[in-house]
Structures are given as structure tokens and as C-alpha cells.
Design an enzyme around this catalytic site. Structure first.
Site, PDB file in Angstrom:
ATOM      1  N   ASP A  21       0.830  -1.207   0.000  1.00  0.00           N
ATOM      2  CA  ASP A  21       0.000   0.000   0.000  1.00  0.00           C
ATOM      3  C   ASP A  21       0.866   1.259   0.000  1.00  0.00           C
ATOM      4  O   ASP A  21       1.965   1.256   0.551  1.00  0.00           O
ATOM      5  CB  ASP A  21      -0.902  -0.023   1.250  1.00  0.00           C
ATOM      6  CG  ASP A  21      -2.061   0.956   1.142  1.00  0.00           C
ATOM      7  OD1 ASP A  21      -2.300   1.484   0.041  1.00  0.00           O
ATOM      8  OD2 ASP A  21      -2.714   1.204   2.168  1.00  0.00           O
ATOM      9  N   ASN A  69     -10.504  -2.601  -6.461  1.00  0.00           N
ATOM     10  CA  ASN A  69      -9.644  -1.746  -7.292  1.00  0.00           C
ATOM     11  C   ASN A  69     -10.221  -1.514  -8.694  1.00  0.00           C
ATOM     12  O   ASN A  69      -9.846  -0.568  -9.385  1.00  0.00           O
ATOM     13  CB  ASN A  69      -8.219  -2.326  -7.422  1.00  0.00           C
ATOM     14  CG  ASN A  69      -7.386  -2.174  -6.169  1.00  0.00           C
ATOM     15  OD1 ASN A  69      -6.453  -2.937  -5.940  1.00  0.00           O
ATOM     16  ND2 ASN A  69      -7.692  -1.190  -5.344  1.00  0.00           N
TER      17      ASN A  69
HETATM   18  C1  FPP Z   1      -1.682   0.085  -3.494  1.00  0.00           C
HETATM   19  O1  FPP Z   1      -1.266   1.428  -3.473  1.00  0.00           O
HETATM   20  C2  FPP Z   1      -1.114  -0.666  -4.615  1.00  0.00           C
HETATM   21  C3  FPP Z   1      -1.808  -1.277  -5.618  1.00  0.00           C
HETATM   22  C4  FPP Z   1      -3.286  -1.240  -5.687  1.00  0.00           C
HETATM   23  C5  FPP Z   1      -1.146  -1.960  -6.744  1.00  0.00           C
HETATM   24  C6  FPP Z   1       0.070  -2.760  -6.428  1.00  0.00           C
HETATM   25  C7  FPP Z   1       0.778  -3.025  -7.686  1.00  0.00           C
HETATM   26  C8  FPP Z   1       2.111  -3.002  -7.845  1.00  0.00           C
HETATM   27  C9  FPP Z   1       3.096  -2.815  -6.771  1.00  0.00           C
HETATM   28  C10 FPP Z   1       2.619  -3.162  -9.244  1.00  0.00           C
HETATM   29  C11 FPP Z   1       3.145  -4.438  -9.721  1.00  0.00           C
HETATM   30  C12 FPP Z   1       2.840  -5.657  -8.963  1.00  0.00           C
HETATM   31  C13 FPP Z   1       3.174  -6.897  -9.355  1.00  0.00           C
HETATM   32  C14 FPP Z   1       2.867  -8.017  -8.433  1.00  0.00           C
HETATM   33  C15 FPP Z   1       3.819  -7.222 -10.621  1.00  0.00           C
HETATM   34  P1  FPP Z   1      -2.357   2.570  -3.625  1.00  0.00           P
HETATM   35  O2  FPP Z   1      -2.492   2.870  -5.070  1.00  0.00           O
HETATM   36  O3  FPP Z   1      -3.617   2.149  -2.947  1.00  0.00           O
HETATM   37  O4  FPP Z   1      -1.670   3.746  -2.860  1.00  0.00           O
HETATM   38  P2  FPP Z   1      -2.381   4.914  -2.023  1.00  0.00           P
HETATM   39  O5  FPP Z   1      -3.070   4.258  -0.870  1.00  0.00           O
HETATM   40  O6  FPP Z   1      -1.236   5.771  -1.589  1.00  0.00           O
HETATM   41  O7  FPP Z   1      -3.330   5.609  -2.951  1.00  0.00           O
END
Ligand code: FPP
Length: 247
Positions: A21, A69
Site C-alpha cells: 500500500d 480496485n
Molecule cells: C496500493 O497502493 C497498490 C496497488 C493497488 C497496486 C500494487 C501493484 C504493484 C506494486 C505493481 C506491480 C505488482 C506486481 C505483483 C507485478 P495505492 O495505489 O492504494 O496507494 P495509495 O493508498 O497511496 O493511494
């Protein structure tokens, strides 16, 4: 003494689950678009998988994309799917070199066709690897998973292959996407949020939770070691009292 050398390799969690996250906030801090954070999060995925495999952890499950998501802006969803396709494609060779098997849990049929195909191909190509299982939770939510399990069990009851009285803990466990895997003993969440967010609700029943303020793109091997050391310093009682554990 390095953090890694302090880890007791005889008392590792067999399965570690991670809620990655903070990508969006990290990008914002740099004055960039959210997707910049997701791109940088790939380095943290690589570091965490390497650290886990080097230590000898058997299962690493990463929450890469939740059912919820899909409700994000269309541009971000598309960019995330593209990133997944490229990352899975580019990392398959490294997974094979490191003897890591790729698996996935979630409603995979809801993924765009190219993402689904890339994932299937990578899972096939790494299927013989034995060192560690890297499990991506994709289009996953625990409530969705439990509903699927309940439906399958109900069908078996209707068909007469199991009776209601025979439904127990093992029946539910066997019908989840994680069937055959040990439950995670440790769940790590980055970015300072202290929520479970519809992730492995059944499987995390007795897991230790480790929360770090680090945003996911800043998460490195040393942070993973710190989480493991923190886990090893806890007393896991499973409903018993301390004295029962020592006798
Ligand atoms: C959460 O941060 C992250 C995600 C929803 C996506 C995770 C994906 C990756 C790390 C990319 C690649 C992964 C793989 C396994 C190849 P957020 O967007 O919710 O952050 P925020 O809470 O700060 O808005």
C-alpha cells in the site's frame, strides 16, 4: 550485526502475505501521477520476493489488485493491467533462474485477456520450480472467495456428496483459492494503514500483523527482515496461556 544475520532460520513463517500500500501517496510526494508509484512498486516486489526466497520462506502472497480496485479511474486500472502484463512477462526468466513458482488467486477470468494469457503462460513456465511459491492476489477479495466456497459446498450438499453435518474448518479451507497452502503466519501492510481490506479473512485468523509507515515503493529487503525479526519476537499463543507453551 546485520538484520538478516539476526533472523532465526529455524523459526521462519512458512507463508508471508503482504498488502502493498502507498504507491499513490508516494507518487504524489514526488509530484508525479499515481501510476509512477505503481511502476516504482515493482522494485519493491522484486526485493521482497528475493529476500523471502533467500531466507527460505515457502510462500509469499502479494495483494496486487483487489476486486474493489476495479472501481478506480479507468486510466489507472488500464495502466495497472499493462504494468502487470509487462512485469509478469519480464520477470518470468528471473523467476526461473531463482527456482520460484508463480501462482495466482482471485477471479482471474475477470482480467483483460492479455493479462490472463500472460499470467497463465508465466504460471506454466514456472510450474516445476520448487524453492518458493510467489502468489499474486489479482482481482481478489476475501468475501468473493468465501462466497465461491459456500456456493461449491452448497452444490455438493444438494448433489448429496457431502452432508451438512460434515462441513467443518477443513471443508471451508479446501474450497478457498488457497487450498493446499499453509495459512500465512505473518501479514505485512505498508503505508501506515491498519486495515485488512478484504484480504485472506479466513486464512489470517491466527496471523501476526506487522504494520510499517514505509510506503510500498520505499520497501526494501531490510524492511522485510525487520518484519520477520518482529514476528520472531512475538509469542504466538493460539488461544492458550504462556505457561502452556513452555511446558
Ligand atoms: C496500493 O497502493 C497498490 C496497488 C493497488 C497496486 C500494487 C501493484 C504493484 C506494486 C505493481 C506491480 C505488482 C506486481 C505483483 C507485478 P495505492 O495505489 O492504494 O496507494 P495509495 O493508498 O497511496 O493511494
Amino acid at each position: 550485526m546485520s538484520l538478516k544475520s539476526q533472523i532465526d532460520l529455524g523459526r521462519l513463517p512458512r507463508h508471508v502475505a503482504v498488502i502493498m500500500d502507498g504507491n499513490g501517496r508516494w507518487a504524489k510526494q514526488q509530484g508525479e501521477e499515481r501510476i509512477f508509484g505503481h511502476h516504482n512498486g515493482v522494485t519493491s516486489v522484486r526485493e521482497t520476493a528475493e529476500a523471502a526466497a533467500e531466507l527460505g520462506i515457502q510462500y509469499l502472497t502479494l495483494y496486487a489488485f483487489s476486486t474493489e480496485n476495479w472501481n478506480r479511474p479507468k486510466d489507472e486500472v488500464e495502466a495497472l493491467m499493462e504494468l502487470l502484463v509487462h512485469t509478469i512477462h519480464n520477470e518470468t526468466k528471473t523467476l526461473n533462474e531463482n527456482n520460484i513458482r508463480l501462482e495466482a488467486i482471485g477471479d482471474l477470468s475477470s482480467l483483460p485477456k492479455n493479462c490472463f494469457n500472460e499470467l497463465q503462460e508465466a504460471m506454466q513456465k514456472t510450474a516445476a520450480n520448487t524453492r518458493m511459491k510467489l502468489v499474486l492476489a489479482l482481482s481478489y477479495s476475501s468475501k468473493w472467495e468465501i462466497i465461491q466456497a459456500v456456493k461449491k459446498i452448497a452444490s455438493s450438499v444438494v448433489a448429496g456428496s457431502i452432508s451438512i453435518d460434515d462441513i467443518n474448518d477443513s471443508t471451508i479451507t479446501a474450497h478457498l483459492c488457497t487450498s493446499g497452502m499453509p495459512d500465512p503466519e505473518l501479514m505485512i501492510r505498508t503505508s501506515g494503514e491498519r486495515r485488512i481490506s478484504n484480504f485472506l479473512l479466513w486464512q489470517l485468523s491466527y496471523a501476526e500483523f506487522y504494520f510499517t509507515p514505509k510506503l510500498w515503493p520505499d520497501f526494501r529487503k531490510e524492511d522485510f527482515y525487520e518484519a520477520i525479526l518482529n514476528f520472531q519476537n512475538r509469542e504466538r499463543r493460539f488461544g492458550k496461556i504462556s505457561e502452556q507453551l513452555t511446558t
